[in-house]
Design a protein around this motif. Structure first.
Motif, PDB file in Angstrom:
ATOM      1  N   CYS A 418      48.008  31.099  34.231  1.00 40.67           N
ATOM      2  CA  CYS A 418      47.332  32.150  33.460  1.00 40.67           C
ATOM      3  C   CYS A 418      46.203  32.775  34.268  1.00 40.67           C
ATOM      4  CB  CYS A 418      46.797  31.576  32.155  1.00 40.67           C
ATOM      5  SG  CYS A 418      48.066  31.112  30.962  1.00 40.67           S
ATOM      6  N   GLY A 419      45.524  31.957  35.061  1.00 41.78           N
ATOM      7  CA  GLY A 419      44.475  32.485  35.936  1.00 41.78           C
ATOM      8  C   GLY A 419      45.033  33.434  36.980  1.00 41.78           C
ATOM      9  N   GLN A 420      46.199  33.106  37.533  1.00 41.14           N
ATOM     10  CA  GLN A 420      46.822  33.991  38.517  1.00 41.14           C
ATOM     11  C   GLN A 420      47.173  35.343  37.910  1.00 41.14           C
ATOM     12  OE1 GLN A 420      50.161  31.770  39.987  1.00 41.14           O
ATOM     13  NE2 GLN A 420      48.909  30.364  41.197  1.00 41.14           N
ATOM     14  N   LEU A 421      47.725  35.321  36.705  1.00 48.34           N
ATOM     15  CA  LEU A 421      48.052  36.583  36.036  1.00 48.34           C
ATOM     16  C   LEU A 421      46.802  37.385  35.719  1.00 48.34           C
ATOM     17  CD1 LEU A 421      50.858  35.454  33.535  1.00 48.34           C
ATOM     18  CD2 LEU A 421      51.111  36.481  35.794  1.00 48.34           C
ATOM     19  N   THR A 422      45.755  36.672  35.270  1.00 44.49           N
ATOM     20  CA  THR A 422      44.494  37.361  34.943  1.00 44.49           C
ATOM     21  C   THR A 422      43.881  37.977  36.183  1.00 44.49           C
ATOM     22  OG1 THR A 422      44.094  35.822  33.118  1.00 44.49           O
ATOM     23  CG2 THR A 422      42.207  37.062  33.948  1.00 44.49           C
ATOM     24  N   GLY A 423      43.882  37.226  37.297  1.00 42.15           N
ATOM     25  CA  GLY A 423      43.305  37.746  38.536  1.00 42.15           C
ATOM     26  C   GLY A 423      44.026  38.983  39.025  1.00 42.15           C
ATOM     27  N   THR A 424      45.347  38.984  38.939  1.00 43.66           N
ATOM     28  CA  THR A 424      46.112  40.151  39.377  1.00 43.66           C
ATOM     29  C   THR A 424      45.815  41.371  38.506  1.00 43.66           C
ATOM     30  OG1 THR A 424      47.881  38.713  40.190  1.00 43.66           O
ATOM     31  CG2 THR A 424      48.427  41.024  39.806  1.00 43.66           C
ATOM     32  N   ALA A 425      45.840  41.174  37.182  1.00 46.58           N
ATOM     33  CA  ALA A 425      45.626  42.293  36.270  1.00 46.58           C
ATOM     34  C   ALA A 425      44.193  42.821  36.349  1.00 46.58           C
ATOM     35  CB  ALA A 425      45.956  41.859  34.839  1.00 46.58           C
ATOM     36  N   VAL A 426      43.212  41.916  36.287  1.00 48.06           N
ATOM     37  CA  VAL A 426      41.812  42.327  36.304  1.00 48.06           C
ATOM     38  C   VAL A 426      41.441  42.914  37.660  1.00 48.06           C
ATOM     39  CG1 VAL A 426      39.439  41.507  36.128  1.00 48.06           C
ATOM     40  CG2 VAL A 426      41.165  40.688  34.515  1.00 48.06           C
ATOM     41  N   GLY A 427      41.925  42.277  38.736  1.00 49.59           N
ATOM     42  CA  GLY A 427      41.601  42.768  40.072  1.00 49.59           C
ATOM     43  C   GLY A 427      42.082  44.191  40.292  1.00 49.59           C
ATOM     44  N   ASN A 428      43.333  44.466  39.921  1.00 45.68           N
ATOM     45  CA  ASN A 428      43.868  45.820  40.089  1.00 45.68           C
ATOM     46  C   ASN A 428      43.104  46.839  39.251  1.00 45.68           C
ATOM     47  OD1 ASN A 428      45.869  45.079  41.900  1.00 45.68           O
ATOM     48  ND2 ASN A 428      47.378  44.676  40.300  1.00 45.68           N
ATOM     49  N   ARG A 429      42.792  46.472  38.013  1.00 45.40           N
ATOM     50  CA  ARG A 429      42.109  47.412  37.106  1.00 45.40           C
ATOM     51  C   ARG A 429      40.695  47.712  37.602  1.00 45.40           C
ATOM     52  NH1 ARG A 429      42.756  48.794  31.691  1.00 45.40           N
ATOM     53  NH2 ARG A 429      41.339  50.540  31.271  1.00 45.40           N
ATOM     54  N   VAL A 430      39.974  46.660  37.965  1.00 51.24           N
ATOM     55  CA  VAL A 430      38.587  46.856  38.413  1.00 51.24           C
ATOM     56  C   VAL A 430      38.556  47.608  39.734  1.00 51.24           C
ATOM     57  CG1 VAL A 430      36.494  45.646  39.142  1.00 51.24           C
ATOM     58  CG2 VAL A 430      37.770  44.825  37.160  1.00 51.24           C
ATOM     59  N   TYR A 431      39.483  47.305  40.637  1.00 52.38           N
ATOM     60  CA  TYR A 431      39.503  48.020  41.918  1.00 52.38           C
ATOM     61  C   TYR A 431      39.797  49.501  41.702  1.00 52.38           C
ATOM     62  CZ  TYR A 431      40.480  49.056  46.811  1.00 52.38           C
ATOM     63  OH  TYR A 431      40.441  49.597  48.077  1.00 52.38           O
ATOM     64  N   ALA A 432      40.716  49.819  40.780  1.00 53.90           N
ATOM     65  CA  ALA A 432      41.055  51.219  40.516  1.00 53.90           C
ATOM     66  C   ALA A 432      39.861  51.981  39.969  1.00 53.90           C
ATOM     67  CB  ALA A 432      42.227  51.294  39.537  1.00 53.90           C
ATOM     68  N   GLU A 433      39.002  51.303  39.221  1.00 55.06           N
ATOM     69  CA  GLU A 433      37.861  51.987  38.608  1.00 55.06           C
ATOM     70  C   GLU A 433      36.598  51.946  39.461  1.00 55.06           C
ATOM     71  OE1 GLU A 433      37.246  50.378  34.753  1.00 55.06           O
ATOM     72  OE2 GLU A 433      39.161  51.113  33.939  1.00 55.06           O
ATOM     73  N   GLY A 434      36.363  50.843  40.169  1.00 52.67           N
ATOM     74  CA  GLY A 434      35.107  50.720  40.901  1.00 52.67           C
ATOM     75  C   GLY A 434      35.215  50.412  42.371  1.00 52.67           C
ATOM     76  N   GLY A 435      36.438  50.186  42.894  1.00 53.75           N
ATOM     77  CA  GLY A 435      36.607  49.946  44.316  1.00 53.75           C
ATOM     78  C   GLY A 435      36.420  48.484  44.704  1.00 53.75           C
ATOM     79  N   TRP A 436      36.292  48.268  46.022  1.00 56.02           N
ATOM     80  CA  TRP A 436      36.230  46.920  46.593  1.00 56.02           C
ATOM     81  C   TRP A 436      35.004  46.146  46.120  1.00 56.02           C
ATOM     82  CZ3 TRP A 436      39.263  43.551  48.909  1.00 56.02           C
ATOM     83  CH2 TRP A 436      38.708  42.512  49.643  1.00 56.02           C
ATOM     84  N   HIS A 437      33.859  46.783  46.066  1.00 59.70           N
ATOM     85  CA  HIS A 437      32.632  46.101  45.642  1.00 59.70           C
ATOM     86  C   HIS A 437      32.747  45.620  44.197  1.00 59.70           C
ATOM     87  CE1 HIS A 437      29.911  48.052  48.928  1.00 59.70           C
ATOM     88  NE2 HIS A 437      30.433  46.903  49.318  1.00 59.70           N
ATOM     89  N   ALA A 438      33.346  46.412  43.340  1.00 57.77           N
ATOM     90  CA  ALA A 438      33.469  46.036  41.931  1.00 57.77           C
ATOM     91  C   ALA A 438      34.403  44.838  41.757  1.00 57.77           C
ATOM     92  CB  ALA A 438      33.973  47.217  41.115  1.00 57.77           C
ATOM     93  N   SER A 439      35.549  44.864  42.440  1.00 55.79           N
ATOM     94  CA  SER A 439      36.473  43.744  42.319  1.00 55.79           C
ATOM     95  C   SER A 439      35.876  42.479  42.924  1.00 55.79           C
ATOM     96  CB  SER A 439      37.804  44.069  42.990  1.00 55.79           C
ATOM     97  OG  SER A 439      37.641  44.269  44.386  1.00 55.79           O
ATOM     98  N   GLY A 440      35.152  42.629  44.039  1.00 61.07           N
ATOM     99  CA  GLY A 440      34.490  41.473  44.635  1.00 61.07           C
ATOM    100  C   GLY A 440      33.401  40.909  43.747  1.00 61.07           C
TER     101      GLY A 440
END
Length: 534
Positions: A418-440
């Motif tokens: 479940c963590g792997q799925l969450t990381g993939t979904a959240v990472g892509n969404r946050v990167y699309a909205e805020g870029g590398w700094h936001a996902s990091g």
């Protein structure tokens, strides 16, 4: 005169003695229904004979691998490496499709969005197998169960190599992913067999294989597809699955079931939920595993976007080479486990792993947009941190219920998945909205929360919160190093047999003096067997 064999010799068959041969007219008067019944019975006998032959072939065990309670097979380094090898190229089945989704879309003439259903179906199938197949490892003998799953996966995988239908490809991807859970059956077995002072190192070899499979699959798939065809990587996997089956068939020892008396399947599934409310250490490990795996998948998902854009603009093959950094960190894992995890309490090792991860994510987040050194450092430290924390968590949870390790492992792996799925979904969404700094920054928050969870409950605390029992980080549960893991397995088997003997005496179908006599005989048999094996 016809005869038949009995236990005491050869005796006449009274039916055959009086039987006289039928004339042609008498044969014609024989009811047609009798002939039909005989044919039906003969057909059923052939069917059962074929099924029995298949089962005898799969269940057959080489002499050196057979279970002998007086001289159990030892857990050798070769067997440990074999489990790691099998784990690598079994888990890789889930990730071969990731770097070639665009090619699959062209091959099957579907959109990129529809092609993305392939990894989704495989992840869903893997989750199904984790939840509904892995707990069966607490009932069945692991050797036969593992071999059946590997053989089934390899055989069905052939369809993925030759099909031209995208719908069939999707369906087969789901089915093969369901049975691609054999490494999750091997890990609890390693926990059963490895002695306490070597358990972490033994687990790290198999865990390293799992994580290596996640990375090497992407690398091999990209290279083979670039220079040949996308089907090449699937044919390669087909051959590897049968190679794994052959190696396990001839070298994997047979071990008894941890619950030879059997368990109710649905009650067994419900017991997984009950464990979460019973064992605080399992809940702590599951939450930490959820957060660290989220960080891992978020990084490797968004890294492609960073390196493909400005200022780097790397090609796909160059981006794929970053997997080699993670592979280096994973090869370092077994040596680290022997030096640190096997000597200190699991919580301390988890805390160290999270610290490495936090340092890597912080440096990668702030250096990544303008220096390639940031992602390189982050890739190494985040893989090292994930591996060491997972090994330490497994070392902790495998001590709470020795006869339910597969169910404990299922609870933990469901949280990690479940963590792997969450990381993939959240990472892509946050990167699309805020870029590398936001996902990091999101990943830093995940790791920080995991560190807080480690500080809430100490290594010797028996309850849910607190530090009772002291702050010591040295392990107190290490027995003498000369202890063989098979001894523990034998004693567990004897305990299970004693329990099953007690259950037999409670059989409601036996009553009165027969019940008493049966109980006495079972007690005498169990006592003699126990004393002889001791």
């Amino acid at each position: 005169m016809a005869v038949e064999a009995t236990g005491g010799g050869v005796t006449p068959n009274p039916v055959a003695v009086n039987q006289q041969p039928l004339t042609a007219s008498e044969e014609s008067k024989e009811p047609a229904s009798t002939t039909s019944d005989e044919r039906k019975s003969l057909s059923q006998g052939k069917d059962y004979g074929f099924a029995s032959s298949c089962w005898r072939w799969i269940a057959w065990t080489p002499k050196r691998c057979r279970w002998d309670p007086d001289s159990p097979p030892t857990f050798s380094l070769f067997l440990n490496l074999l489990f790691g090898f099998a784990g690598t190229f079994t888990v890789a089945n889930l990730y071969y499709n990731h770097p070639i989704l665009n090619i699959l879309a062209k091959e099957f003439n579907v959109t990129d969005e529809r092609a993305s259903l392939v990894p989704t179906m495989m992840q869903a199938g893997y989750a199904t197998g984790l939840l509904f197949l892995c707990p069966l490892g607490d009932i069945f003998r692991r050797r036969a169960f593992v071999l059946i799953l590997v053989f089934f996966t390899a055989t069905v995988w052939l369809g993925l190599c030759i099909t031209d239908s995208f719908a069939v490809f999707l369906a087969l991807s789901f089915i093969t992913a369901v049975s691609t859970v054999t490494p999750q059956l091997m890990l609890p077995l390693v926990g059963d067999l490895a002695p306490a002072h070597k358990r972490a190192m033994s687990l790290s070899i198999v865990v390293s294989g799992l994580l290596l499979g996640m990375l090497i699959a992407r690398l091999l798939s990209g290279i083979l597809t670039q220079y040949t065809s996308w089907r090449s990587i699937y044919w390669f996997s087909f051959g590897m699955q049968y190679l794994i089956f052959i190696l396990l068939f001839f070298f994997m020892p047979d071990y008894p079931s941890t619950n030879p008396g059997g368990l109710n399947y649905f009650k067994m599934l419900w017991s997984i939920v009950q464990m979460v409310w019973t064992y605080p250490v399992l809940v702590q490990a599951c939450l930490v595993g959820f957060l660290t795996s989220s960080t891992f998948t978020s990084f490797w998902t968004t890294l492609t976007f960073l390196l493909a854009g400005k200022p780097y603009e790397y090609s796909s093959s160059t981006i794929g080479l970053f997997a080699l950094i993670g592979i280096g960190a994973m090869c370092f894992g077994p040596f680290y486990s022997k030096a640190i995890i096997d000597r200190f309490v699991p919580l301390f090792s988890v805390f160290l792993g999270l610290t490495y991860t936090l340092i890597g994510v912080t440096l990668g987040t702030f250096l990544g947009p303008f220096s390639i050194s940031g992602p390189i450092i982050q890739a190494f430290l985040i893989d090292l941190g994930l591996q060491t924390s997972q090994i330490a968590n497994r070392s902790a949870i495998y001590t709470i219920a020795p006869k339910a390790r597969n169910r404990v492992n299922t609870a933990y792996m469901v949280a990690v998945f479940c963590g792997q799925l969450t990381g993939t979904a959240v990472g892509n969404r946050v990167y699309a909205e805020g870029g590398w700094h936001a996902s990091g920054g999101t990943s830093i928050g995940f790791v920080g929360l995991a560190l807080i969870l480690c500080l809430v409950r100490g290594p010797w605390e028996q309850g849910w919160v607190g530090w009772s029992g002291g702050f010591g980080i040295r392990r107190r549960d290490l027995g003498p190093k000369k202890e063989e893991p098979a001894v523990e397995q034998v004693m567990e088997e004897l305990s299970a047999e004693e329990g099953s003997c007690g259950d037999e005496n409670k059989d409601p179908e036996i009553g009165g003096s027969e019940k008493i006599q049966a109980g006495q005989k079972d007690d005498e048999r169990c006592e003699k067997d126990f004393e002889a094996r001791r």
